[in-house]
Design an enzyme around this catalytic site. Structure first.
Site, mmCIF file in Angstrom:
data_model
loop_
_atom_site.group_PDB
_atom_site.id
_atom_site.type_symbol
_atom_site.label_atom_id
_atom_site.label_comp_id
_atom_site.label_asym_id
_atom_site.label_seq_id
_atom_site.Cartn_x
_atom_site.Cartn_y
_atom_site.Cartn_z
ATOM 1 N N GLY A 1 1.042 -1.197 -0.039
ATOM 2 C CA GLY A 1 0.119 -0.138 0.080
ATOM 3 C C GLY A 1 0.795 1.220 -0.078
ATOM 4 C CB ALA A 2 1.118 3.878 -2.340
ATOM 5 C CG ASP B 1 -0.218 2.241 -5.775
ATOM 6 O OD1 ASP B 1 -1.342 1.679 -6.140
ATOM 7 O OD2 ASP B 1 0.506 1.688 -5.025
ATOM 8 C CE LYS C 1 -2.214 -3.876 -6.486
ATOM 9 N NZ LYS C 1 -0.858 -4.452 -6.798
HETATM 10 O O1 MRU Z 1 0.589 -4.020 -4.551
HETATM 11 P P1 MRU Z 1 -0.106 -3.214 -3.258
HETATM 12 O O2 MRU Z 1 -0.824 -3.817 -2.647
HETATM 13 O O3 MRU Z 1 1.160 -2.273 -2.505
HETATM 14 O O4 MRU Z 1 -0.881 -2.078 -4.222
HETATM 15 C C1 MRU Z 1 -1.849 -1.266 -3.462
HETATM 16 C C2 MRU Z 1 -2.680 -0.725 -4.321
HETATM 17 O O5 MRU Z 1 -2.609 -0.367 -5.301
HETATM 18 C C3 MRU Z 1 -3.922 -0.002 -3.458
HETATM 19 O O6 MRU Z 1 -5.136 -0.306 -4.416
HETATM 20 C C4 MRU Z 1 -3.958 1.523 -3.047
HETATM 21 O O7 MRU Z 1 -4.810 2.111 -3.614
HETATM 22 C C5 MRU Z 1 -2.775 2.239 -3.174
HETATM 23 S S1 MRU Z 1 -2.439 2.352 -1.429
HETATM 24 C C6 MRU Z 1 -3.858 3.179 -0.567
#
Ligand code: MRU
Length: 363
Positions: free
Chosen positions: A49-50, A250, A261
């Site tokens: 998660g970013a 992200d 994602k």
């Molecule tokens: O690969 P991840 O689990 O780190 O990806 C996270 C995401 O893409 C989430 O959807 C998210 O929106 C970003 S973090 C709030």
């Protein structure tokens, strides 16, 4: 009331984090005194998660410096840069990671100047003050992330009506941040305001952040949630079962194109086809003025095993070709608004995002 989820934090000279790979089966906290272990945890998705990645990197950098055995500022700075490089090589897409590293680098420069350290400064006392200051800064970044998410929640909650069914993709919850969440922060705030909401969580193949993490977070707080597989979202929208969509991000380019994602783009296109508002909830640390459009955003490709195998169970024939991009980019024209800690940003994003980026540069 349930205890808030603590995703990653500093405690007793260590970085503590919940191992998200084990959820929802096991709630295991790892206590790490080695920055390399924190970096590996980002890489293997124990921490993901970013915003959580950014916070973990800031705490991990403080940890690396704290345990450095060097005796001069020059040597400590060399160690610091090695630690920063290690974190910068963990995952390429989340802007928050680089934002946190750059913040810690700036703090190193400012704190050494404020402490009047010179390159030939030696003596543990002087260097310890710098180390302490870096820990204080990382802990501040961690606490600030939760405060920012609450602010995002407060702005986003106003967009949610009593009785709304809200669809979300992946996990942009407490687990994707230091706590409270971005997209799930909006949902939490609406729930806390007494709105009778219900959430549809996309399971989010291949790593199942929606099924394993979003469903777990919402269930533990009693927020009504229904889990669906990713390919069901369009059918629900067609049936009029979804009133709002809120997801995280992200990295957000200067024109509003947004990496999130894998699968988010499909949800956004479906939302437009069904005239459903599509909101992105994210802190300003996710915006990246250096990326003019989404085409500039680096997209991580992950291990094919994430697609062919789940917890030891083989899902595909050996030898099949696999493509596993972890993120996609939603063009800005599909986005209704961004929800940030400074309020809502509406189109035209070419102008509105640019003016927010300007305030970030001068602050
Ligand atoms: O690969 P991840 O689990 O780190 O990806 C996270 C995401 O893409 C989430 O959807 C998210 O929106 C970003 S973090 C709030």
């Amino acid at each position: 009331m349930t205890d808030p989820i603590r995703t990653v934090y500093w405690d007793n000279d260590a970085v503590v984090f919940i191992d998200q790979r084990l959820l929802p089966g096991e709630e295991t906290y790892v206590i790490s005194r080695d920055y390399r272990q924190v970096a590996a945890a980002i890489k293997d998705l124990s921490i993901r998660g970013a915003p959580a990645i950014g916070v973990a990197a800031a705490l991990g950098i403080a940890l690396g410096v704290r345990h450095s055995q060097t005796a001069s500022l020059t040597a400590l700075q060399a160690d610091f840069e090695i630690v920063c490089t290690t974190f910068s090589q963990t995952r390429p897409t989340a802007r928050n990671l680089f934002w946190a590293i750059e913040g810690m680098q700036q703090h190193f420069r400012e704190a050494s100047a404020a402490l009047r350290l010179r390159h030939d400064t030696d003596g543990q006392e002087a260097l310890n003050s710098l180390k302490k200051s870096l820990i204080t800064e990382a802990v501040r970044i961690c606490g600030e992330d939760i405060a920012i998410n609450r602010q995002i929640g407060a702005y986003g909650e106003a967009l949610i009506a009593d009785g709304d069914n809200i669809l979300t993709h992946c996990n942009a919850g407490a687990l994707a941040t230091a706590g409270y969440g971005t997209a799930l922060g909006v949902i939490r705030a609406a729930w806390e305001a007494g709105k009778g909401i219900h959430v549809y969580a996309d399971e989010t193949r291949p790593v199942l952040q929606g099924a394993r993490l979003t469903a777990w977070e919402l269930l533990r707080e009693g927020i009504p949630v229904t889990l669906i597989t990713d390919n069901m979202a369009g059918f629900l929208m067609k049936q009029g079962k979804v009133q709002k969509i809120v997801v995280g991000a992200d990295r957000i380019a200067a024109n509003g194109d947004t990496a999130n994602k894998i699968g988010t783009y499909s949800v956004a296109v479906l939302a437009r086809a069904h005239k459903i508002p599509f909101y992105i909830a994210a802190p300003l640390a996710t915006f990246d003025g250096a990326m003019k459009t989404g085409r500039d955003i680096p997209i991580e490709e992950r291990d094919p095993e994430e697609v062919t195998c789940y917890q030891g169970i083989i899902l595909a024939p050996g030898g099949v070709n696999i493509y596993n991009p972890a993120f996609d980019v939603t063009p800005h024209r599909y986005i209704t608004a961004f929800v940030t800690e400074q309020g809502l940003i509406y189109p035209p994003f070419g102008k509105t995002v640019a003016s927010v980026l300007k305030t970030m540069k001068t602050s």
